[in-house]
Design an enzyme around this catalytic site. Sequence first.
Site, PDB file in Angstrom:
ATOM      1  N   GLY A 112       0.836  -1.207   0.000  1.00 41.57           N
ATOM      2  CA  GLY A 112       0.000   0.000   0.000  1.00 41.57           C
ATOM      3  C   GLY A 112       0.860   1.242   0.000  1.00 41.57           C
ATOM      4  O   GLY A 112       2.014   1.214   0.446  1.00 41.57           O
ATOM      5  N   GLN A 146       2.836  10.130   1.150  1.00 41.37           N
ATOM      6  CA  GLN A 146       4.153   9.489   1.184  1.00 41.37           C
ATOM      7  C   GLN A 146       5.016   9.860  -0.017  1.00 41.37           C
ATOM      8  O   GLN A 146       6.222   9.652   0.007  1.00 41.37           O
ATOM      9  CB  GLN A 146       4.005   7.962   1.257  1.00 41.37           C
ATOM     10  CG  GLN A 146       3.394   7.478   2.558  1.00 41.37           C
ATOM     11  CD  GLN A 146       3.311   5.973   2.585  1.00 41.37           C
ATOM     12  OE1 GLN A 146       2.347   5.391   2.096  1.00 41.37           O
ATOM     13  NE2 GLN A 146       4.332   5.323   3.132  1.00 41.37           N
ATOM     14  N   CYS A 186       6.071   0.027   7.040  1.00 42.53           N
ATOM     15  CA  CYS A 186       5.657   1.190   6.259  1.00 42.53           C
ATOM     16  C   CYS A 186       6.816   1.591   5.354  1.00 42.53           C
ATOM     17  O   CYS A 186       7.962   1.617   5.806  1.00 42.53           O
ATOM     18  CB  CYS A 186       5.300   2.339   7.205  1.00 42.53           C
ATOM     19  SG  CYS A 186       4.763   3.828   6.351  1.00 42.53           S
ATOM     20  N   LEU A 187       6.504   1.910   4.102  1.00 44.29           N
ATOM     21  CA  LEU A 187       7.566   2.289   3.168  1.00 44.29           C
ATOM     22  C   LEU A 187       8.252   3.591   3.592  1.00 44.29           C
ATOM     23  O   LEU A 187       9.374   3.856   3.175  1.00 44.29           O
ATOM     24  CB  LEU A 187       7.017   2.412   1.737  1.00 44.29           C
ATOM     25  CG  LEU A 187       6.504   1.098   1.123  1.00 44.29           C
ATOM     26  CD1 LEU A 187       5.899   1.347  -0.257  1.00 44.29           C
ATOM     27  CD2 LEU A 187       7.621   0.056   1.047  1.00 44.29           C
ATOM     28  N   HIS A 240      -4.350   1.372   7.534  1.00 39.76           N
ATOM     29  CA  HIS A 240      -3.002   1.964   7.627  1.00 39.76           C
ATOM     30  C   HIS A 240      -2.860   3.118   6.621  1.00 39.76           C
ATOM     31  O   HIS A 240      -2.355   4.185   6.964  1.00 39.76           O
ATOM     32  CB  HIS A 240      -1.978   0.847   7.366  1.00 39.76           C
ATOM     33  CG  HIS A 240      -0.547   1.280   7.293  1.00 39.76           C
ATOM     34  ND1 HIS A 240       0.434   0.778   8.121  1.00 39.76           N
ATOM     35  CD2 HIS A 240       0.090   2.154   6.471  1.00 39.76           C
ATOM     36  CE1 HIS A 240       1.600   1.343   7.818  1.00 39.76           C
ATOM     37  NE2 HIS A 240       1.420   2.171   6.824  1.00 39.76           N
ATOM     38  N   GLU A 241      -3.350   2.893   5.392  1.00 39.19           N
ATOM     39  CA  GLU A 241      -3.201   3.923   4.348  1.00 39.19           C
ATOM     40  C   GLU A 241      -4.129   5.117   4.594  1.00 39.19           C
ATOM     41  O   GLU A 241      -3.738   6.261   4.360  1.00 39.19           O
ATOM     42  CB  GLU A 241      -3.449   3.323   2.961  1.00 39.19           C
ATOM     43  CG  GLU A 241      -2.521   2.176   2.569  1.00 39.19           C
ATOM     44  CD  GLU A 241      -1.045   2.463   2.769  1.00 39.19           C
ATOM     45  OE1 GLU A 241      -0.630   3.638   2.695  1.00 39.19           O
ATOM     46  OE2 GLU A 241      -0.290   1.504   3.041  1.00 39.19           O
ATOM     47  N   HIS A 265      -2.581   7.407   6.940  1.00 34.22           N
ATOM     48  CA  HIS A 265      -1.615   8.317   6.291  1.00 34.22           C
ATOM     49  C   HIS A 265      -2.316   9.588   5.806  1.00 34.22           C
ATOM     50  O   HIS A 265      -1.752  10.674   5.879  1.00 34.22           O
ATOM     51  CB  HIS A 265      -0.955   7.651   5.080  1.00 34.22           C
ATOM     52  CG  HIS A 265       0.251   6.821   5.405  1.00 34.22           C
ATOM     53  ND1 HIS A 265       1.373   7.332   5.998  1.00 34.22           N
ATOM     54  CD2 HIS A 265       0.519   5.505   5.196  1.00 34.22           C
ATOM     55  CE1 HIS A 265       2.286   6.373   6.145  1.00 34.22           C
ATOM     56  NE2 HIS A 265       1.784   5.252   5.666  1.00 34.22           N
TER      57      HIS A 265
HETATM   58 NI    NI Z   1       2.690   3.350   5.594  1.00 39.26          NI
END
Ligand code: NI
Length: 176
Positions: free
Chosen positions: A49, A54, A98-99, A140-141, A144
């Site tokens: 995701g 991000q 998380c990226l 989670h997304e 963000h």
């Molecule tokens: Ni993340």
Amino acid sequence: MKAMSIRPILLHPDPRLKKAADPVDGITPELLRLADDMLETMYDAPGVGLAAPQVGVLQRLLVMDCVKEEGAPPRPMVLFNPEITWLSEETNVYEEGCLSIPENYADVERPAEVRVTWLDRDGKIREEQFDGLWATCVQHEIDHLNGKLFIDYLKPLKRQMITRKMQKMKREMARA
Ligand code: NI
């Protein structure tokens, strides 16, 4: 047609990751392009995701693909203005990453199932109920998009430890 491109992913700590994103006001070619770039960036990472903040865009857009089965066809999803309309009482614990916080993982407890509405690429309203990894990922997304990270669910000490590690990693990357 121009090929998709991989965009740089912001790393925690970054003030842009702490801001609430604005709703998109109609699906434009620029937003569709951004969505394609985000999918490319997510698959390249690789991740399941990615949310627009991000990549430094404070708009309510996320992409995800949580298909894990070997050989199963991918299911790239693009969600504009996603909203959670229902959460299950039952919860699930997943070890999240998380990226924007690479190499750091921690257990997070969230509702096991969620119903979400969003606008798809054609601007049509969609609704779906997610479970398993999909439910964790979409929550989670969406976090963000509200300036919230998975480490915000952790105890302060653990969160500070991860943030210090990330600050060190960013300093080392800047020097390299
Ligand atoms: Ni993340």
